[in-house]
Design a protein around this motif. Sequence first.
Motif, short mmCIF file in Angstrom:
data_model
loop_
_atom_site.label_atom_id
_atom_site.label_comp_id
_atom_site.label_asym_id
_atom_site.label_seq_id
_atom_site.Cartn_x
_atom_site.Cartn_y
_atom_site.Cartn_z
N LEU A 149 45.48 41.85 38.32
CA LEU A 149 45.24 40.79 37.33
C LEU A 149 44.57 39.48 37.95
O LEU A 149 43.77 38.58 37.40
CB LEU A 149 46.30 40.45 36.39
CG LEU A 149 46.69 41.79 35.37
CD1 LEU A 149 47.81 41.49 34.87
CD2 LEU A 149 45.44 42.07 34.70
N ALA A 150 45.06 39.24 39.30
CA ALA A 150 44.65 37.98 39.97
C ALA A 150 43.27 38.12 40.41
O ALA A 150 42.64 36.97 40.44
CB ALA A 150 45.64 37.59 40.72
N ASP A 151 42.96 39.32 40.91
CA ASP A 151 41.75 39.29 41.53
C ASP A 151 41.14 40.92 41.31
O ASP A 151 41.13 41.69 42.49
CB ASP A 151 41.59 38.82 42.87
CG ASP A 151 40.35 38.96 43.60
OD1 ASP A 151 39.21 39.45 42.86
OD2 ASP A 151 40.26 39.05 44.70
N PRO A 152 40.72 41.27 40.18
CA PRO A 152 40.33 42.72 40.07
C PRO A 152 39.21 43.20 40.87
O PRO A 152 39.65 44.32 41.35
CB PRO A 152 39.72 42.71 38.34
CG PRO A 152 40.35 41.44 37.91
CD PRO A 152 40.55 40.35 38.82
N GLY A 153 38.24 42.51 41.25
CA GLY A 153 37.31 43.01 42.27
C GLY A 153 37.94 43.07 43.57
O GLY A 153 37.67 44.03 44.24
N GLY A 154 38.88 42.12 43.96
CA GLY A 154 39.33 42.07 45.33
C GLY A 154 40.15 43.30 45.53
O GLY A 154 40.41 44.11 46.38
N ALA A 155 41.07 43.70 44.30
CA ALA A 155 41.90 44.87 44.35
C ALA A 155 41.36 46.07 44.57
O ALA A 155 41.68 47.18 45.05
CB ALA A 155 42.66 45.05 42.76
N LEU A 156 39.99 46.20 43.98
CA LEU A 156 38.90 47.47 43.99
C LEU A 156 38.69 47.53 45.30
O LEU A 156 38.63 48.76 45.95
CB LEU A 156 37.90 47.56 43.03
CG LEU A 156 38.19 47.59 41.38
CD1 LEU A 156 37.09 47.38 40.61
CD2 LEU A 156 38.67 49.11 41.29
N GLU A 157 38.43 46.30 45.96
CA GLU A 157 37.52 46.61 47.29
C GLU A 157 38.66 46.97 48.05
O GLU A 157 38.33 47.59 49.14
CB GLU A 157 36.96 45.17 47.47
CG GLU A 157 35.53 44.87 46.90
CD GLU A 157 35.38 43.36 46.98
OE1 GLU A 157 36.08 42.58 47.77
OE2 GLU A 157 34.16 43.08 46.50
N ARG A 158 40.04 46.38 48.18
CA ARG A 158 41.10 46.60 48.96
C ARG A 158 41.39 48.27 49.14
O ARG A 158 41.74 48.70 49.90
CB ARG A 158 42.21 45.90 48.82
CG ARG A 158 42.06 44.44 49.13
CD ARG A 158 43.56 43.70 48.98
NE ARG A 158 43.84 43.55 47.56
CZ ARG A 158 43.66 42.56 46.82
NH1 ARG A 158 42.87 41.72 47.24
NH2 ARG A 158 44.27 42.69 45.43
#
Length: 253
Positions: free
Chosen positions: A166-175
Amino acid sequence: GRLRRARRGMHEVKLSYAASTVSAMKKPPQKSAQRELSEVAAEGVLNMVPVVGGALALAFTYAVGFAHNQRAQEWLADLASAVEDLQDRGAAPPLDELVKDEVFLDAVIHATRAAQATHQAEKLDALQHAVLHSFGPEAPDVDEQRRFFRLVDQFSPGHLRMLSFLADPGGALERAGIAPEQYMAAGRSAALERLPEFSGKRDWYDLLAGDLSAAGLAQPNLHAVMTGAGVYQDSTTQLGKRFLGFIDASAAS
């Protein structure tokens, strides 16, 4: 006299049975299970155990206690190593100063209680980072720290990963090795569903999101349709951001 001798004999049988059972467990090099049991007996703890408890019940009690203590020792050893690493880098005060810091000691106690109740690496890491962030000018006040430790204890690793998303949806996907998809309009759940952990598990992730919202950490709005840019916006609250920073989650800014 006869009754006392009978009771003493039953205690000796129980101790012998417990020792043989616990000695089959993995023993840390610092102290054997036999020595642990001998010390307990010498301290008179066995006198507080009812005679009618049975040898198996006594063995179980000491076996679980032994494993519990071993978990605590491993946690404290890892924490000590992390503190020492900070001290080597000049990022933590000397030990004699730390042990006089009541807030730091509170943090160690709260974290250790929670650490003894879990084997999950993500929660143990979060607790360790929380202790390391409990001192210094950027540390939360003692009341907020206590609340944060309670939340780490209460939450599952799934809660922590959901908050990070929730803090960084795009970053969560990239990780996770997943390229963020561009949407014209969608809900945040569209992006969340691309993570294997949450795919097809709406009941589960709705529960996690609800818990985070109730704790005041996020305003998820997972299913509200929004612009493509909105899908990837941070939906954590200021409290949620401070919590993530305290546990050193990957989404912390």
